[in-house]
Design a protein around this motif. Sequence first.
Motif, PDB file in Angstrom:
ATOM      1  N   GLY A  49       0.923  -1.313   0.008  1.00 25.66           N
ATOM      2  CA  GLY A  49       0.036  -0.155  -0.128  1.00 25.66           C
ATOM      3  C   GLY A  49       0.782   1.258  -0.092  1.00 25.66           C
ATOM      4  O   GLY A  49       0.668   2.190  -0.801  1.00 25.66           O
ATOM      5  N   LEU A  50       1.909   1.022   0.840  1.00 23.29           N
ATOM      6  CA  LEU A  50       2.951   2.392   0.878  1.00 23.29           C
ATOM      7  C   LEU A  50       3.526   2.590  -0.632  1.00 23.29           C
ATOM      8  O   LEU A  50       4.011   3.633  -1.095  1.00 23.29           O
ATOM      9  CB  LEU A  50       3.908   2.067   1.784  1.00 23.29           C
ATOM     10  N   LEU A  51       3.866   1.380  -1.041  1.00 21.91           N
ATOM     11  CA  LEU A  51       4.662   1.294  -2.574  1.00 21.91           C
ATOM     12  C   LEU A  51       3.574   2.183  -3.600  1.00 21.91           C
ATOM     13  O   LEU A  51       4.083   2.947  -4.222  1.00 21.91           O
ATOM     14  CB  LEU A  51       4.748   0.057  -2.965  1.00 21.91           C
ATOM     15  N   VAL A  52       2.209   1.736  -3.646  1.00 19.12           N
ATOM     16  CA  VAL A  52       1.258   2.106  -4.424  1.00 19.12           C
ATOM     17  C   VAL A  52       1.085   3.716  -3.974  1.00 19.12           C
ATOM     18  O   VAL A  52       1.166   4.686  -4.996  1.00 19.12           O
ATOM     19  CB  VAL A  52       0.091   1.706  -4.443  1.00 19.12           C
ATOM     20  N   LEU A  72      11.395  12.835  -5.191  1.00 19.98           N
ATOM     21  CA  LEU A  72      11.314  12.234  -3.610  1.00 19.98           C
ATOM     22  C   LEU A  72      10.551  10.985  -3.431  1.00 19.98           C
ATOM     23  O   LEU A  72      10.871   9.918  -2.990  1.00 19.98           O
ATOM     24  CB  LEU A  72      11.329  13.222  -2.622  1.00 19.98           C
ATOM     25  N   CYS A  73       9.077  11.254  -3.923  1.00 23.37           N
ATOM     26  CA  CYS A  73       7.944  10.130  -3.875  1.00 23.37           C
ATOM     27  C   CYS A  73       8.742   8.895  -4.657  1.00 23.37           C
ATOM     28  O   CYS A  73       8.562   7.702  -3.946  1.00 23.37           O
ATOM     29  CB  CYS A  73       6.830  10.700  -4.259  1.00 23.37           C
ATOM     30  N   ALA A  74       9.087   9.158  -5.667  1.00 22.39           N
ATOM     31  CA  ALA A  74       9.529   7.975  -6.540  1.00 22.39           C
ATOM     32  C   ALA A  74      10.716   7.171  -5.775  1.00 22.39           C
ATOM     33  O   ALA A  74      10.834   6.058  -5.798  1.00 22.39           O
ATOM     34  CB  ALA A  74      10.117   8.406  -7.834  1.00 22.39           C
ATOM     35  N   LEU A  75      11.685   7.944  -5.106  1.00 19.97           N
ATOM     36  CA  LEU A  75      12.742   7.242  -4.326  1.00 19.97           C
ATOM     37  C   LEU A  75      12.144   6.565  -3.042  1.00 19.97           C
ATOM     38  O   LEU A  75      12.663   5.488  -2.896  1.00 19.97           O
ATOM     39  CB  LEU A  75      13.717   8.356  -3.731  1.00 19.97           C
ATOM     40  N   GLY A  76      11.072   7.215  -2.482  1.00 17.38           N
ATOM     41  CA  GLY A  76      10.302   6.410  -1.615  1.00 17.38           C
ATOM     42  C   GLY A  76       9.939   4.777  -2.047  1.00 17.38           C
ATOM     43  O   GLY A  76       9.865   4.054  -1.345  1.00 17.38           O
ATOM     44  N   ALA A  77       9.493   5.011  -3.180  1.00 18.58           N
ATOM     45  CA  ALA A  77       8.796   3.576  -3.771  1.00 18.58           C
ATOM     46  C   ALA A  77      10.168   2.750  -3.877  1.00 18.58           C
ATOM     47  O   ALA A  77      10.125   1.247  -3.811  1.00 18.58           O
ATOM     48  CB  ALA A  77       8.043   4.138  -5.104  1.00 18.58           C
ATOM     49  N   TRP A  85      13.560   0.577  -9.336  1.00 24.36           N
ATOM     50  CA  TRP A  85      14.460   1.074  -9.600  1.00 24.36           C
ATOM     51  C   TRP A  85      14.886   1.531 -11.143  1.00 24.36           C
ATOM     52  O   TRP A  85      15.270   2.904 -11.444  1.00 24.36           O
ATOM     53  CB  TRP A  85      16.055   0.401  -9.311  1.00 24.36           C
ATOM     54  N   PRO A  86      14.618   0.893 -12.010  1.00 23.70           N
ATOM     55  CA  PRO A  86      14.615   1.176 -13.537  1.00 23.70           C
ATOM     56  C   PRO A  86      13.765   2.343 -13.735  1.00 23.70           C
ATOM     57  O   PRO A  86      14.289   3.385 -14.510  1.00 23.70           O
ATOM     58  CB  PRO A  86      14.163  -0.188 -14.103  1.00 23.70           C
TER      59      PRO A  86
END
Length: 172
Positions: A49-52, A72-77, A85-86
């Motif tokens: 859920g956090l990933l989404v 920064l949100c993308a880094l969180g994911a 990562w890709p």
Amino acid sequence: ARAGAITGVWFAFKIGRRFGGLPGGVVAALPYALAPWTVRNAALGNSEGLLVAFALAAVDRHLDGRTRASFLCALGAALLRPEVWPFVGLYGLYLLWRAPRVRGLVLAGFAALPVLWLAPEWWGSGDPLRAMHRAQNPRASSPAFADDPVRVVLEQFNLMLTPVFWAGLAAL
């Protein structure tokens, strides 16, 4: 993690509303909110859920032109799953090219990601690649042990296609 699942529903609604008004928001959020895997993972406190939430927040922030927050949100994911990562790498390369103001952040993010991914594992277990070693020994209920693993994965995917999903797709 549970708050992340709720936040993911909110960002799905927000992005859907951006493109399709209130009905678009409902059609985007409702199937995700009611999908059995969403509910199950949220109830268990799993990180999906956090990933989404992070992924959708990155999309939302990018659409608003807030590339720093988006990255920064993308880094969180990416800190939750290495499969991200890709995509973060490609987005970071895009930002390096198109958004010179965030170059420092992108370069710092690229440098920090492997450190933040490996160092805590190394510190906690003494093996920076422990997660990889564990992934090579799947649990007993893994589709990897089935006679037809592809069929099992497709059956599990089919469980996510609830009547709410089909109704939302029809409404869309």
